[in-house]
Design a protein around this motif. Sequence first.
Motif, PDB file in Angstrom:
ATOM      1  N   GLY A  43       7.852  -1.615  11.463  1.00 17.37           N
ATOM      2  CA  GLY A  43       7.835  -0.919  10.183  1.00 17.37           C
ATOM      3  C   GLY A  43       7.404  -1.856   9.066  1.00 17.37           C
ATOM      4  O   GLY A  43       7.238  -3.064   9.269  1.00 17.37           O
ATOM      5  N   PRO A  44       7.255  -1.338   7.859  1.00 22.83           N
ATOM      6  CA  PRO A  44       6.751  -2.151   6.750  1.00 22.83           C
ATOM      7  C   PRO A  44       7.790  -3.089   6.141  1.00 22.83           C
ATOM      8  O   PRO A  44       7.436  -3.954   5.342  1.00 22.83           O
ATOM      9  CB  PRO A  44       6.305  -1.104   5.723  1.00 22.83           C
ATOM     10  CG  PRO A  44       7.168   0.084   5.999  1.00 22.83           C
ATOM     11  CD  PRO A  44       7.391   0.087   7.480  1.00 22.83           C
ATOM     12  N   TYR A  45       9.061  -2.934   6.521  1.00 26.74           N
ATOM     13  CA  TYR A  45      10.098  -3.759   5.908  1.00 26.74           C
ATOM     14  C   TYR A  45      10.748  -4.643   6.980  1.00 26.74           C
ATOM     15  O   TYR A  45      10.060  -5.190   7.823  1.00 26.74           O
ATOM     16  CB  TYR A  45      11.108  -2.869   5.178  1.00 26.74           C
ATOM     17  CG  TYR A  45      10.462  -2.054   4.082  1.00 26.74           C
ATOM     18  CD1 TYR A  45      10.153  -2.625   2.849  1.00 26.74           C
ATOM     19  CD2 TYR A  45      10.129  -0.710   4.289  1.00 26.74           C
ATOM     20  CE1 TYR A  45       9.536  -1.890   1.848  1.00 26.74           C
ATOM     21  CE2 TYR A  45       9.514   0.031   3.292  1.00 26.74           C
ATOM     22  CZ  TYR A  45       9.216  -0.562   2.069  1.00 26.74           C
ATOM     23  OH  TYR A  45       8.598   0.159   1.091  1.00 26.74           O
ATOM     24  N   ASP A  82       0.849  -1.186   0.000  1.00 23.79           N
ATOM     25  CA  ASP A  82       0.000   0.000   0.000  1.00 23.79           C
ATOM     26  C   ASP A  82       0.887   1.238   0.000  1.00 23.79           C
ATOM     27  O   ASP A  82       2.121   1.153   0.011  1.00 23.79           O
ATOM     28  CB  ASP A  82      -0.912  -0.031   1.233  1.00 23.79           C
ATOM     29  CG  ASP A  82      -2.207   0.726   0.984  1.00 23.79           C
ATOM     30  OD1 ASP A  82      -2.224   1.575   0.077  1.00 23.79           O
ATOM     31  OD2 ASP A  82      -3.193   0.468   1.702  1.00 23.79           O
ATOM     32  N   THR A  83       0.275   2.392   0.014  1.00 24.01           N
ATOM     33  CA  THR A  83       1.046   3.635  -0.022  1.00 24.01           C
ATOM     34  C   THR A  83       1.930   3.800   1.208  1.00 24.01           C
ATOM     35  O   THR A  83       2.947   4.499   1.154  1.00 24.01           O
ATOM     36  CB  THR A  83       0.090   4.834  -0.130  1.00 24.01           C
ATOM     37  OG1 THR A  83      -0.880   4.766   0.929  1.00 24.01           O
ATOM     38  CG2 THR A  83      -0.638   4.813  -1.468  1.00 24.01           C
ATOM     39  N   ASP A  84       1.551   3.160   2.328  1.00 22.79           N
ATOM     40  CA  ASP A  84       2.371   3.245   3.535  1.00 22.79           C
ATOM     41  C   ASP A  84       3.486   2.205   3.555  1.00 22.79           C
ATOM     42  O   ASP A  84       4.249   2.119   4.516  1.00 22.79           O
ATOM     43  CB  ASP A  84       1.499   3.099   4.786  1.00 22.79           C
ATOM     44  CG  ASP A  84       0.697   1.801   4.792  1.00 22.79           C
ATOM     45  OD1 ASP A  84       0.884   0.974   3.871  1.00 22.79           O
ATOM     46  OD2 ASP A  84      -0.129   1.618   5.711  1.00 22.79           O
ATOM     47  N   GLY A  85       3.573   1.385   2.503  1.00 23.05           N
ATOM     48  CA  GLY A  85       4.639   0.403   2.403  1.00 23.05           C
ATOM     49  C   GLY A  85       4.290  -0.968   2.937  1.00 23.05           C
ATOM     50  O   GLY A  85       5.027  -1.929   2.720  1.00 23.05           O
ATOM     51  N   PHE A  86       3.170  -1.097   3.640  1.00 21.23           N
ATOM     52  CA  PHE A  86       2.801  -2.379   4.238  1.00 21.23           C
ATOM     53  C   PHE A  86       2.122  -3.291   3.209  1.00 21.23           C
ATOM     54  O   PHE A  86       1.374  -2.830   2.342  1.00 21.23           O
ATOM     55  CB  PHE A  86       1.856  -2.174   5.421  1.00 21.23           C
ATOM     56  CG  PHE A  86       2.547  -1.706   6.672  1.00 21.23           C
ATOM     57  CD1 PHE A  86       3.177  -2.614   7.513  1.00 21.23           C
ATOM     58  CD2 PHE A  86       2.568  -0.361   7.007  1.00 21.23           C
ATOM     59  CE1 PHE A  86       3.813  -2.190   8.670  1.00 21.23           C
ATOM     60  CE2 PHE A  86       3.201   0.073   8.160  1.00 21.23           C
ATOM     61  CZ  PHE A  86       3.828  -0.839   8.996  1.00 21.23           C
ATOM     62  N   ILE A  87       2.383  -4.577   3.345  1.00 20.75           N
ATOM     63  CA  ILE A  87       1.722  -5.607   2.550  1.00 20.75           C
ATOM     64  C   ILE A  87       0.523  -6.114   3.342  1.00 20.75           C
ATOM     65  O   ILE A  87       0.596  -6.232   4.569  1.00 20.75           O
ATOM     66  CB  ILE A  87       2.694  -6.772   2.274  1.00 20.75           C
ATOM     67  CG1 ILE A  87       3.903  -6.278   1.482  1.00 20.75           C
ATOM     68  CG2 ILE A  87       2.007  -7.907   1.533  1.00 20.75           C
ATOM     69  CD1 ILE A  87       5.002  -7.302   1.367  1.00 20.75           C
ATOM     70  N   PRO A  88      -0.601  -6.420   2.704  1.00 21.57           N
ATOM     71  CA  PRO A  88      -1.733  -6.990   3.448  1.00 21.57           C
ATOM     72  C   PRO A  88      -1.300  -8.212   4.257  1.00 21.57           C
ATOM     73  O   PRO A  88      -0.661  -9.121   3.748  1.00 21.57           O
ATOM     74  CB  PRO A  88      -2.714  -7.376   2.332  1.00 21.57           C
ATOM     75  CG  PRO A  88      -2.421  -6.412   1.235  1.00 21.57           C
ATOM     76  CD  PRO A  88      -0.942  -6.183   1.288  1.00 21.57           C
ATOM     77  N   GLY A  89      -1.656  -8.203   5.532  1.00 20.78           N
ATOM     78  CA  GLY A  89      -1.247  -9.276   6.434  1.00 20.78           C
ATOM     79  C   GLY A  89      -0.044  -8.916   7.281  1.00 20.78           C
ATOM     80  O   GLY A  89       0.298  -9.646   8.220  1.00 20.78           O
ATOM     81  N   SER A  90       0.623  -7.793   6.968  1.00 28.45           N
ATOM     82  CA  SER A  90       1.775  -7.363   7.769  1.00 28.45           C
ATOM     83  C   SER A  90       1.318  -6.913   9.154  1.00 28.45           C
ATOM     84  O   SER A  90       0.223  -6.374   9.324  1.00 28.45           O
ATOM     85  CB  SER A  90       2.503  -6.203   7.083  1.00 28.45           C
ATOM     86  OG  SER A  90       3.009  -6.590   5.828  1.00 28.45           O
ATOM     87  N   LEU A 144      -3.271  -6.128  12.041  1.00 28.39           N
ATOM     88  CA  LEU A 144      -2.706  -6.521  10.757  1.00 28.39           C
ATOM     89  C   LEU A 144      -3.169  -5.568   9.664  1.00 28.39           C
ATOM     90  O   LEU A 144      -4.302  -5.080   9.682  1.00 28.39           O
ATOM     91  CB  LEU A 144      -3.136  -7.948  10.388  1.00 28.39           C
ATOM     92  CG  LEU A 144      -2.745  -9.076  11.344  1.00 28.39           C
ATOM     93  CD1 LEU A 144      -3.247 -10.405  10.800  1.00 28.39           C
ATOM     94  CD2 LEU A 144      -1.240  -9.121  11.543  1.00 28.39           C
ATOM     95  N   LYS A 145      -2.290  -5.339   8.718  1.00 30.42           N
ATOM     96  CA  LYS A 145      -2.649  -4.519   7.566  1.00 30.42           C
ATOM     97  C   LYS A 145      -3.724  -5.227   6.752  1.00 30.42           C
ATOM     98  O   LYS A 145      -3.599  -6.405   6.401  1.00 30.42           O
ATOM     99  CB  LYS A 145      -1.413  -4.281   6.692  1.00 30.42           C
ATOM    100  CG  LYS A 145      -1.678  -3.471   5.435  1.00 30.42           C
ATOM    101  CD  LYS A 145      -2.047  -2.038   5.763  1.00 30.42           C
ATOM    102  CE  LYS A 145      -2.261  -1.216   4.493  1.00 30.42           C
ATOM    103  NZ  LYS A 145      -2.625   0.182   4.810  1.00 30.42           N
ATOM    104  N   GLY A 146      -4.812  -4.534   6.471  1.00 27.03           N
ATOM    105  CA  GLY A 146      -5.894  -5.120   5.700  1.00 27.03           C
ATOM    106  C   GLY A 146      -5.647  -5.030   4.205  1.00 27.03           C
ATOM    107  O   GLY A 146      -4.719  -4.349   3.749  1.00 27.03           O
ATOM    108  N   PRO A 147      -6.457  -5.725   3.416  1.00 24.67           N
ATOM    109  CA  PRO A 147      -6.342  -5.624   1.958  1.00 24.67           C
ATOM    110  C   PRO A 147      -6.511  -4.179   1.502  1.00 24.67           C
ATOM    111  O   PRO A 147      -7.122  -3.361   2.191  1.00 24.67           O
ATOM    112  CB  PRO A 147      -7.488  -6.510   1.456  1.00 24.67           C
ATOM    113  CG  PRO A 147      -7.776  -7.447   2.585  1.00 24.67           C
ATOM    114  CD  PRO A 147      -7.510  -6.668   3.833  1.00 24.67           C
TER     115      PRO A 147
END
Length: 315
Positions: free
Chosen positions: A122-124, A94-102, A177-180
Motif C-alpha cells: 500500500g502507499p503508507y 499522487d491521487t492514489d497516495g503513492f510517493i514517486p519512488g514507492s 515503482l511509482k513514477g513522477p
Amino acid sequence: MARQPAASSDNVNARDTRAAMKVKAEKAVKAEKVSKVKAEDAKQKKGKRRVREEEEDHQGRDENGEDDAEGDEDALDDDDDAPEHKHVATLPRDTDGFIPGSIVRIQLQNFVTYDWVEFRPGPYLNMIIGPNGTGKSSIACAICLGLGWSPQILGRASEINSFVKQGKTSGHIEIELKGPKGKPNLVIRRNLTSTSKTSTFTLNGVSAIGREISSQMASLNVQIGNLCTFLPQDKVSEFAAMSPQDLLKETQRAAGDQNLTAWHKTLIEAGADQKKINDLIKSEMDQLQQMRERNEAIERDVQRCLERQKIEQEV
C-alpha cells in the motif's frame, strides 16, 4: 674628555636599537590587524555563500509554494508579533497516495525460498509478518537486488547467482515503482541465472544496463545503501556501531532537505576555517607578546646604558 667619543657611539647604538624594536613592534601590530581582517573576510564569504544557497533554494520552489510563502509574509506584516513562518512543501503524493519512488508491486520467481510470488504494498506503512524461515528477509533481499544494488549491501552471499532457488537454473526479480507525477510507473526486472555471476536488467521491458537503473534510483532519491532507510537483518550490528556523526549525516540524506547535507558540509568547512584563523591569531598574539617583552627588556638595557653614559659624562 677621553671618553666622550665612546659615549657618542653608545648613543647612536641606543637610537638604532630603539628604532629597530619600534619597527618590529609595528610589524607585529600590522600582522595582528591583517589576521583580524582575514578572519572577518572569511566570515563574510561564508555568510554570502549561505545567502546565495538560500536564494537558489527559494527560486527552485514551485509556483504554489511561492504563492503560499507570499501569503505568509502578508500575514506577518499584519502582525509584527507573530512568529516567523517558513513554507514547507509536503510530500508529493499522487491521487492514489503513492510517493514517486514507492514500491507498487514486487514479483519474484525462483528467488531464494519462493517459486513464484507477487506482492502489492500500500502507499503508507506496510508490515510483513510470518514465522521464521517463511521468506520475510528474502523480500528485503529482493528489493535491494532488484533495484540494482550489489549483494554486498545485504551482508549475506557475495554473488548474485546465490539467490537463485536451489534446483532452479534461472529466476527473476521484478519491481514496479511509482513514477513522477504525470509519468508512467517504472518496471525494473533483474534476470538471474544459477550458472553465472552476472545478471541482466530490463527497464519498462527494454534492455538496460546497471548504470541506467542507478540513475533512475538517484532521480527518485531511492537510497538502498543508506542504513537509515534500508536496514538488512545482517547489517543491524553495523548500524548500531555507527557514530552519532555518521547517523546524523545519513539521517540528513534520508529525511532532510536536499540542500541539508550541502549546508552541513559548508558549516563544517566554515568551522574548520575558523579554527585555523583562531589558531593563526593566537600564534600572532603570542609572538607579539614575546616581542613586546623583548622590547621592554631592551628598553631597560638602553635606559641603564643612558644612565651610565650620563654618569660617565659627569665624572
